[in-house]
Write a protein that holds these residues in place. Structure first.
Motif, short mmCIF file in Angstrom:
data_model
loop_
_atom_site.label_atom_id
_atom_site.label_comp_id
_atom_site.label_asym_id
_atom_site.label_seq_id
_atom_site.Cartn_x
_atom_site.Cartn_y
_atom_site.Cartn_z
N ASP B 149 0.84 -1.19 0.00
CA ASP B 149 0.00 0.00 0.00
C ASP B 149 0.87 1.24 0.00
N PHE B 150 0.57 2.12 -0.91
CA PHE B 150 1.23 3.42 -0.86
C PHE B 150 0.47 4.30 0.09
N VAL B 151 1.09 4.59 1.21
CA VAL B 151 0.41 5.43 2.20
C VAL B 151 1.05 6.81 2.19
N PRO B 152 0.24 7.80 1.80
CA PRO B 152 0.79 9.15 1.60
C PRO B 152 0.85 9.94 2.90
N PHE B 153 1.89 9.66 3.67
CA PHE B 153 2.05 10.43 4.91
C PHE B 153 2.50 11.85 4.58
N ILE B 154 2.31 12.71 5.55
CA ILE B 154 2.68 14.11 5.37
C ILE B 154 3.92 14.43 6.22
N LYS B 155 4.81 15.19 5.65
CA LYS B 155 5.99 15.59 6.42
C LYS B 155 5.57 16.54 7.54
N LEU B 156 6.17 16.34 8.69
CA LEU B 156 5.89 17.22 9.83
C LEU B 156 6.12 18.68 9.44
N SER B 157 7.06 18.90 8.54
CA SER B 157 7.39 20.27 8.12
C SER B 157 6.25 20.94 7.35
N LYS B 158 5.27 20.13 6.90
CA LYS B 158 4.14 20.70 6.15
C LYS B 158 2.96 21.07 7.06
N LEU B 159 3.01 20.63 8.30
CA LEU B 159 1.87 20.90 9.19
C LEU B 159 1.82 22.38 9.60
N LYS B 160 0.60 22.80 9.97
CA LYS B 160 0.37 24.17 10.44
C LYS B 160 0.20 24.15 11.96
N LYS B 161 0.25 25.33 12.53
CA LYS B 161 -0.01 25.46 13.97
C LYS B 161 -1.35 24.82 14.33
N ASP B 162 -1.33 24.09 15.46
CA ASP B 162 -2.50 23.41 16.02
C ASP B 162 -2.91 22.13 15.29
N LYS B 164 -2.85 18.27 14.49
CA LYS B 164 -2.55 17.10 15.31
C LYS B 164 -2.28 15.91 14.39
N GLY B 165 -1.49 14.97 14.85
CA GLY B 165 -1.24 13.79 14.04
C GLY B 165 -0.48 12.71 14.80
N LEU B 166 -0.28 11.58 14.11
CA LEU B 166 0.48 10.47 14.67
C LEU B 166 1.78 10.32 13.89
N ILE B 167 2.85 10.04 14.60
CA ILE B 167 4.12 9.76 13.91
C ILE B 167 4.03 8.37 13.29
N MET B 168 4.10 8.32 11.97
CA MET B 168 3.95 7.04 11.28
C MET B 168 5.22 6.53 10.62
N GLY B 169 6.22 7.38 10.51
CA GLY B 169 7.44 6.92 9.86
C GLY B 169 8.51 7.98 9.85
N VAL B 170 9.66 7.58 9.34
CA VAL B 170 10.79 8.51 9.18
C VAL B 170 11.37 8.27 7.80
N ALA B 220 12.22 18.05 10.81
CA ALA B 220 10.77 17.94 10.60
C ALA B 220 10.44 17.37 9.22
N LYS B 221 11.31 17.63 8.25
CA LYS B 221 11.10 17.09 6.90
C LYS B 221 11.16 15.58 6.85
N HIS B 222 11.87 15.00 7.82
CA HIS B 222 12.06 13.54 7.81
C HIS B 222 11.14 12.80 8.78
N ILE B 223 10.21 13.53 9.36
CA ILE B 223 9.24 12.87 10.24
C ILE B 223 7.89 12.82 9.52
N LEU B 224 7.36 11.61 9.38
CA LEU B 224 6.14 11.42 8.58
C LEU B 224 4.92 11.25 9.48
N ILE B 225 3.88 11.98 9.14
CA ILE B 225 2.71 12.12 10.01
C ILE B 225 1.42 11.66 9.32
#
Ligand code: MN
Ligand code: MN
Ligand code: MN
Ligand code: MN
Lengths: 227, 227
Positions: B149-162, B164-170, B220-225
């Motif tokens: 499965d290709f799971v499209p996680f988001i880089k922590l660096s793309k998140l905005k203030k407030d 929320k998410g789960l750390i799913m990968g690096v 933050a770019k290497h933390i997947l959310i």
DNA sequence: TTAATTTTTTAGATTTGTCTAAACATTTAG
DNA sequence: CTAAATGTTTAGACAAATCTAAAAAATTAA
């Protein structure tokens, strides 16, 4: 050797490790120096290649070698060889005990795994396997300091009529050989009795599990017995 | 490549496998052809060496390659790359789950183990590990047909203030990076909240386990959310 | 659209492990 | 004790994977 496989401090290539292991095994039985041709035969290569490698191993002080005089492992070479053997046998235990391979299926895979270079991995694998003393073929597993009990088993071919014993090991690891033993019910730990020895071809008639079978002298040479 | 490591039918050397894997990873993100210099940088080698290898892989029909135009994996090349990645990730699970290594200790060992050539071993290892879906860094493990499965996680660096998410990968496996995350309590599965983003350097302030910490934009770019 | 810069390829070496053929050394037999 | 046989080494070559330095192509900038 590719840079992606850069090993530990004492960088031995797979090839060097295989030569050291072969020299070790060839010096286990007969005492003297290990000859070029013997190595060439075991490694399925040419004498000229062996000469090249002996010079190189000598340069690295892993063997003592003088032209025309054969090779002896130095303490460092011996330690390296024993460590490779330790890894080979531990991986074989893993494959049989944890992954349910049969004893005739593991040798070739272990030939690859034995070169993985991580001391930490070996120690943890040993622990995971509960520090096994012998591999699936009855061979002793050296501990992390390279020590192991030398157990002087007797070749089945040396037994006399009416001798009894337990199968403790084999000195040949090919799948064909091991499958053959399996078919005859000759597995590790089995008790057997020699019921006759054929004068003509030296084949050995034995009783295992109350059944009579017969193995050729060649096969009997590779079955190790404790009386 | 030494004859003692002769592989299966489609004989790929360790080196070839590493090139294929690198090309695969480089084409995961940006779509076009993979460039010579990009490969050279990832593999810590020289562009000239890459050119030589690209010609060779092209010869073997593992990539499509034309001078000055970069490389694309062929279906065969892609399948080979994915199989190496499958092995890498399965071995990482083994090392963490069975041998109690930490997630920052397994990458280098898996870099060696991924080249062990035994399809049977891979399938049995997969079964022994109960068919894991992800490796210790959250990366998906391809099944034996190469599907995942290709799971499209988001880089922590793309998140905005407030957010929320789960750390799913690096997306970085170095020991230094992973140890750093561990020290900050940033491990797989942890929920976090972005409490602020620093205008000046883009560093991200987060709340994990009710504690406030801060990571640089690079980290933050290497933390997947997963949100 | 010419010039500067970046990217890629070629040319030529090097290292490792292998090979064949020929020379040399040692051992065995007559 | 010489001669034949056996065992080992040398010489010269080759393939794989790498490197440096220089040439060539492609891209970007002026
Ligand atoms: Mn074995
Ligand atoms: Mn064994
Ligand atoms: Mn990894
Ligand atoms: Mn991983």
């Amino acid at each position: 050797m590719s840079k992606h496989l850069v090993r530990h401090l004492k960088m031995q290539s797979f090839t060097e490790e295989n030569y050291l292991k072969t020299i070790y095994h060839l010096s286990e039985n007969n005492e003297g120096a290990v000859q070029t041709n013997a190595i060439a035969e075991k490694m399925q290569t040419k004498a000229a290649s062996v000469t090249d490698m002996l010079r190189k191993l000598s340069e690295k002080e892993l063997i003592n070698y003088k032209k025309y005089q054969g090779a002896h492992l130095t303490p460092l070479g011996k330690q390296t060889a024993i460590n490779v053997i330790r890894k080979h046998r531990l991986w074989e235990v893993f494959l049989v005990e944890k992954l349910n391979f049969k004893w005739d299926e593991v040798h070739d895979i272990a030939e690859e795994l034995e070169h993985i270079n991580s001391p930490e991995l070996v120690e943890r694998l040993d622990e995971f396997l509960a520090f096994p003393k012998n591999d699936p073929h009855g061979d002793p597993i050296p501990d992390k300091n390279g020590n192991f009990d030398f157990v002087p088993f007797i070749k089945l071919s040396k037994l006399k009529k009416d001798d009894k014993g337990l199968i403790m090991g084999v000195s040949e690891h090919s799948s064909a050989f091991l499958k053959h033993l399996e078919k005859l019910g000759l597995t590790l730990g089995k008790p057997l009795t020699v019921s006759a020895i054929n004068d003509f071809d030296g084949s050995v008639e034995i009783i295992v599990d109350d059944k009579k079978t017969s193995v050729t002298r060649e096969i009997a040479k590779h079955i190790l017995i404790r009386i």
